[in-house]
Design an enzyme around this catalytic site. Structure first.
Site, short mmCIF file in Angstrom:
data_model
loop_
_atom_site.label_atom_id
_atom_site.label_comp_id
_atom_site.label_asym_id
_atom_site.label_seq_id
_atom_site.Cartn_x
_atom_site.Cartn_y
_atom_site.Cartn_z
N MET A 78 0.81 -1.21 0.00
CA MET A 78 0.00 0.00 0.00
C MET A 78 0.85 1.27 0.00
SD MET A 78 -2.88 -1.22 2.79
CE MET A 78 -3.86 0.28 2.61
N HIS A 79 0.17 2.39 -0.16
CA HIS A 79 0.69 3.74 0.07
C HIS A 79 1.67 4.25 -0.99
CE1 HIS A 79 -1.08 2.92 3.94
NE2 HIS A 79 -0.11 2.13 4.33
N ASP A 233 -2.44 -5.19 0.66
CA ASP A 233 -1.86 -6.48 1.06
C ASP A 233 -2.48 -7.06 2.33
OD1 ASP A 233 -0.69 -4.48 2.60
OD2 ASP A 233 1.38 -4.97 2.02
#
Length: 478
Positions: A78-79, A233
């Site tokens: 992520m991110h 995830d």
């Protein structure tokens, strides 16, 4: 019928082919590399994800007949800030989740009360929005040329389908999503010099996001099937582990550590530094306490002592009450509950009798105390965990599981061998999108055994946790 799950990690892309009973028919992993050009920077070439996916999908098709393929699902770290031009090419390397260069930008956003109020979360330096703001300030030509901002798995989706799409669980980690409403916040985007036009279209994780490109399907020898929205995830791992009902939970003992709880309501409390994100299924959310060093702390001790982690944990004997030696596992700062990027790890109360075994016990206990801090932060939001599935490489240590269960005060269920992680969760989301199936297929794995807390030692571990918390309060001022 068969389904493919693609799990984009920072070190590899994993692909699995499963049947409608979750039996793995074929699997393949392609390695990936991370670039760290400066201290605190962590970047990856987005094209490498596409190349890895092409290779992995071709490998699955070569190992098993994919004529019955019905759907594909995606999971990923992520991110990450993947900035894409009008030609759908990445304009620069992706700034990854563990890139901390945007700490000043994150602090400025977090000081604006709109961000916590709308997203339900602290704005951490690793989130997408502060990293894009760093690019705007330091690489204005890249920012000006940006047509879309995509999360890593969503850039992979663009390669597979040609569609600019994200889904709720991953989008919740950008600091631009109204997490309760499950939609982009125009107000927060405007605060970052962006508009909705810069964002991908949003779908639920179990919905169809697009269809595999005809040319790519032909090249790989695959049917032209739908691609699901997928998940970040941890949300994907929860789908793979059957953690979808309110109150169900998992504890992931990997490089970092996650205490994850599924919820059927939106219960944000940013002050606890708990992540409150959308889950991958409609009308559901999840909460996470995150610690930055779990098995990473044991690997640090391994390097320090010259003994392998397996050797250090092999012969620790029966569980005993913690000694006076304390280890605080803040080797690179801490997230939940402290949101403290400056704190660093500590060994306290060392003496002549402290040998490698004693140090190992202290490290295992320190990580357990960090998880207990996450437990307490989740409890402050109204989320109580009664048991959790134990996942990740560290869960192979029975001694560590005993320490964790006794520190946390709830049992840990150890799955029997089998695939139940993010790749399986992605494949299950692919199945949901293709067939209309729902949460009923996100079943938990078979349990090999349950590790119960040692009630007799519970008070001693609780006292050690109190000393651990007191130590942080003192040391953070130094």
């Amino acid at each position: 019928m068969s389904f493919i799950g693609l799990d984009l990690g920072t070190s590899s892309l994993k692909a699995i082919l499963v049947d409608d009973g979750d039996r793995v028919l074929a699997e393949h992993a392609e390695p990936l590399t991370v670039q760290r050009p400066h201290d605190g920077w962590s970047e990856q070439d987005p094209q490498s994800w596409c190349d890895a996916a092409r290779t992995a999908l071709a490998a699955l098709a070569a190992r098993h007949d994919c004529g019955g393929l019905q759907g594909i699902g995606l999971a990923g770290h992520m991110h990450g800030a993947t900035m894409v031009g009008a030609d759908d090419r990445a304009l620069r390397p992706c700034l990854l989740w563990n890139d901390t260069r945007a700490h000043e930008e994150a602090a400025a956003m977090d000081a604006d009360p709109r961000f916590r109020a709308v997203t339900g979360n602290i704005v951490f330096p690793g989130f997408t929005a502060p990293k894009v703001e760093w690019v705007r300030r330091h690489e204005p030509a890249v920012f000006d040329a940006t047509d879309r901002i995509l999360l890593p798995k969503d850039f992979l989706r663009l390669f597979l389908t040609g569609e600019h799409v994200s889904e709720m669980s991953d989008a919740a980690g950008t600091a631009w999503l109204d997490t309760g409403a499950r939609d982009w916040s125009d107000d927060l985007l405007a605060a970052c010099h962006l508009t909705r036009d810069h964002m991908p279209r949003l779908v639920e994780g179990s919905a169809i996001s697009g269809t595999l490109h005809a040319d790519l399907a032909r090249e790989l020898g695959l049917p032209q099937v739908p691609v699901a929205g997928g998940a970040g995830d941890n949300a994907a791992a929860a789908i793979g582990a059957g953690v979808v009902r309110d109150g169900s939970a998992f504890l992931s003992l990997g490089t970092s550590g996650v205490l994850f709880a599924a919820t059927d309501g939106y219960r944000p409390d940013p002050g606890t530094a708990v992540h409150t994100f959308c889950h991958a299924l409609p009308g559901t959310w999840h909460q996470m306490g995150v610690i930055l060093a779990a098995t990473d702390a044991l690997e640090w001790l391994s390097r320090l002592t010259g003994q392998s982690a397996a050797h250090l944990t092999a012969d620790l004997g029966p569980l005993r009450a913690p000694g006076r030696t304390l280890f605080l596992p803040y080797l690179g700062g801490e997230r939940t509950p402290h949101n403290d990027a400056a704190i660093r790890g500590q060994f306290l109360h060392l003496d002549h009798a402290t040998d490698a075994r004693a140090a190992t016990r202290a490290v295992l206990e320190g990580v357990a105390h960090a998880f207990a801090d996450c437990r307490d932060a989740l409890a402050a939001t109204g989320t109580t965990i009664h048991s959790a599935l134990a996942m990740g490489g560290g869960s192979r240590s029975d001694h560590w599981l005993q320490v964790l269960a006794t520190t946390l005060g709830f049992p840990l269920d150890v799955p029997a061998q089998g695939e139940f992680g993010a790749a399986l969760g992605a494949a299950r989301l692919g199945r949901m999108a293709a067939t209309g199936a729902g949460p009923e297929i996100a079943t938990p794995p078979a349990i090999a055994r349950t590790v119960e807390p040692d009630a007799a030692l519970g008070p001693a571990f609780a006292e050690a946790h109190a000393r651990y918390r007191h130590a942080y309060d003192i040391l953070r001022t130094l």
